[in-house]
Design an enzyme around this catalytic site. Structure first.
Site, PDB file in Angstrom:
ATOM      1  N   ASP A   1      -8.369  -4.415   6.810  1.00  0.00           N
ATOM      2  CA  ASP A   1      -7.510  -3.256   7.128  1.00  0.00           C
ATOM      3  C   ASP A   1      -7.197  -3.107   8.581  1.00  0.00           C
ATOM      4  OD1 ASP A   1      -5.812  -1.039   6.192  1.00  0.00           O
ATOM      5  OD2 ASP A   1      -7.556   0.509   6.038  1.00  0.00           O
TER       6      ASP A   1
ATOM      7  N   GLY B   1      -6.970   2.873   9.611  1.00  0.00           N
ATOM      8  CA  GLY B   1      -7.045   1.321   9.641  1.00  0.00           C
ATOM      9  C   GLY B   1      -8.331   1.126  10.499  1.00  0.00           C
TER      10      GLY B   1
ATOM     11  N   ARG C   1     -20.900  15.910 -11.472  1.00  0.00           N
ATOM     12  CA  ARG C   1     -20.286  16.567 -12.583  1.00  0.00           C
ATOM     13  C   ARG C   1     -18.745  16.066 -12.583  1.00  0.00           C
ATOM     14  NH1 ARG C   1     -24.015  20.992 -11.699  1.00  0.00           N
ATOM     15  NH2 ARG C   1     -22.622  21.884 -10.104  1.00  0.00           N
TER      16      ARG C   1
ATOM     17  N   HIS D   1      -5.505   5.802  -2.166  1.00  0.00           N
ATOM     18  CA  HIS D   1      -4.708   7.011  -1.790  1.00  0.00           C
ATOM     19  C   HIS D   1      -4.396   8.114  -2.869  1.00  0.00           C
ATOM     20  CE1 HIS D   1      -4.441   5.690   2.609  1.00  0.00           C
ATOM     21  NE2 HIS D   1      -4.576   4.502   2.209  1.00  0.00           N
TER      22      HIS D   1
ATOM     23  N   HIS E   1     -15.947   2.797   8.303  1.00  0.00           N
ATOM     24  CA  HIS E   1     -15.429   3.374   7.209  1.00  0.00           C
ATOM     25  C   HIS E   1     -16.339   3.651   6.389  1.00  0.00           C
ATOM     26  CE1 HIS E   1     -11.460   2.048   8.771  1.00  0.00           C
ATOM     27  NE2 HIS E   1     -11.090   2.842   8.110  1.00  0.00           N
TER      28      HIS E   1
ATOM     29  N   GLU F   1       0.744  -1.247   0.163  1.00  0.00           N
ATOM     30  CA  GLU F   1       0.067   0.221  -0.028  1.00  0.00           C
ATOM     31  C   GLU F   1       1.112   1.382   0.182  1.00  0.00           C
ATOM     32  OE1 GLU F   1      -4.295   1.680   2.122  1.00  0.00           O
ATOM     33  OE2 GLU F   1      -2.693   0.332   3.199  1.00  0.00           O
TER      34      GLU F   1
ATOM     35  N   ALA G   1      -4.166   8.253   7.130  1.00  0.00           N
ATOM     36  CA  ALA G   1      -3.623   7.985   8.119  1.00  0.00           C
ATOM     37  C   ALA G   1      -1.909   7.450   7.608  1.00  0.00           C
ATOM     38  CB  ALA G   1      -4.055   7.123   9.096  1.00  0.00           C
TER      39      ALA G   1
END
Length: 362
Positions: A251, A285, A207, A175, A230, A112, A123
């Site tokens: 996660d 996480g 849009r 991200h 989340h 990641e 984070a």
């Protein structure tokens, strides 16, 4: 041999399951017993039980041990963005852990980062790098990397996506502050997934559809975190309507399974408060385990069979793993046994029943 309600590719069957390292027979019979499901596969795991994979081999092994107790029989050790020396240590540790006592449960590594947007770190620790094929090649040489999360709007990202896709690595968008058009170019270059859908990416606007809009319009695969913090359950139901290969991840970070307090997340220290993990006011996480994910999904109205498949079969198919993710003849006997409340009773890894100190399991 196990007896109970067995989840097969054809649905639940009452009967007896015969296995050694592999599934040998499914014998239908009018027996009563617990639920017998394929072991969960978690493709986005940073840690658990107070440890994290960024510690190297011991952290990876502790993470495996913790999540195995919750029915996860296969996971990707997932990095956070970090200095290269730290990433090297983690990858070497993951490679060593594959030869260790829990190595059968380690599917490889999910990078990641570090090729993520400095403006969408969430984070993640502040060590992003611009996409670089040479750095990527070096990291790939250290351990079996199966998934890479990156930001497609960065200079050089499309070239890197093509390079990774040619090697069979699943590239996910995450991200990222990408516009819809930039994200579409990434899919056309070979990206295939979306990392923790809805989180740390450009949202849907009528849009400016953003990365979320692209995922909902034409995404085939995406991961999502069903912890109730989340993503709202309604947003999960929406994604289920449009993304055929939606699968669930934890996660999870080191704080999973631990009391409230402060825990590591790479170079950060994050705080567990109730069921959430926070860096300031940003989610950092989760504390989720996949058995809890299953209970959440069923509580939100998803049939048990579908929830179980999206925690096992779907991630197996995403990674191209044909030997696990379902209970069928010849498949690995990676199994989780659950009671009526969907609490873990037993876990089997390649047919071996696992037990831990203090466990009541036989």
């Amino acid at each position: 041999m196990l007896a109970g309600s067995i989840l097969t590719p054809q649905g639940f069957v009452q009967g007896r399951l015969h296995f050694s390292e592999r599934i040998e027979a499914i014998e239908e019979a009018p027996v009563k017993g617990p639920y017998i499901l394929p072991g969960f596969l978690d493709l986005h795991v940073h840690g658990g039980g107070g440890r994290e994979v960024m510690e190297g081999q011991e952290g990876v092994e502790a993470t495996l041990r913790f999540h195995l107790q919750h029915g996860t029989t296969g996971l990707l050790a997932t990095t956070v963005t970090a200095p290269l020396a730290d990433l090297e240590r983690t990858l070497k540790g993951a490679q060593a852990a594959m030869e260790g006592p829990w190595g059968k449960a380690l599917l490889g590594v999910h990078l990641e980062g570090p090729f993520i947007s400095p403006n969408r770190l969430g984070a993640q620790p502040p060590f992003p790098l611009p996409p670089d094929r040479e750095i990527a090649s070096h990291l790939l040489s250290l351990a079996p990397v199966r998934v890479v999360t990156l930001a497609p709007e960065l200079l050089g990202a499309l070239e890197l996506i093509r390079f990774l896709a040619e090697k069979g690595i699943r590239v996910q968008l995450g991200h990222t502050g990408a516009r819809y058009e930039e994200a579409l170019s990434a899919l056309e270059a070979g990206a295939v997934g979306f990392t923790h859908l809805y989180n740390a990416m450009t949202g849907l606007h009528h849009r400016a559809p953003g990365v979320v809009g692209l995922a909902l319009e034409r995404g085939k695969w995406a991961e999502i975190i069903p912890d109730g913090l989340h993503v709202h359950p309604a947003a999960i139901r929406l994604a289920l309507k449009t993304i055929p290969g939606l699968y669930f991840v934890s996660d999870a970070v080191a704080a999973a399974g631990m009391p409230e307090g402060t825990y590591p997340l790479g170079a950060h220290r994050v705080e567990k408060r109730k069921e959430g993990v926070w860096l300031g006011e940003s989610l950092a996480g989760s504390t989720l385990t996949l058995d809890q994910a299953l209970r959440n999904l069923v509580a939100w109205g998803m049939p048990l069979e579908e929830a179980a498949k999206r925690l096992s079969l779907y991630p197996a198919r995403y990674l191209g793993l044909s030997d696990r993710g379902e209970i069928a003849l010849g498949k690995r006997a990676d199994l989780v046994v659950l009671d009526e409340a969907l609490r873990v009773l037993e876990v089997y890894l390649e047919g071996e029943q696992l037990a831990w100190e203090g466990s009541t399991r036989n």
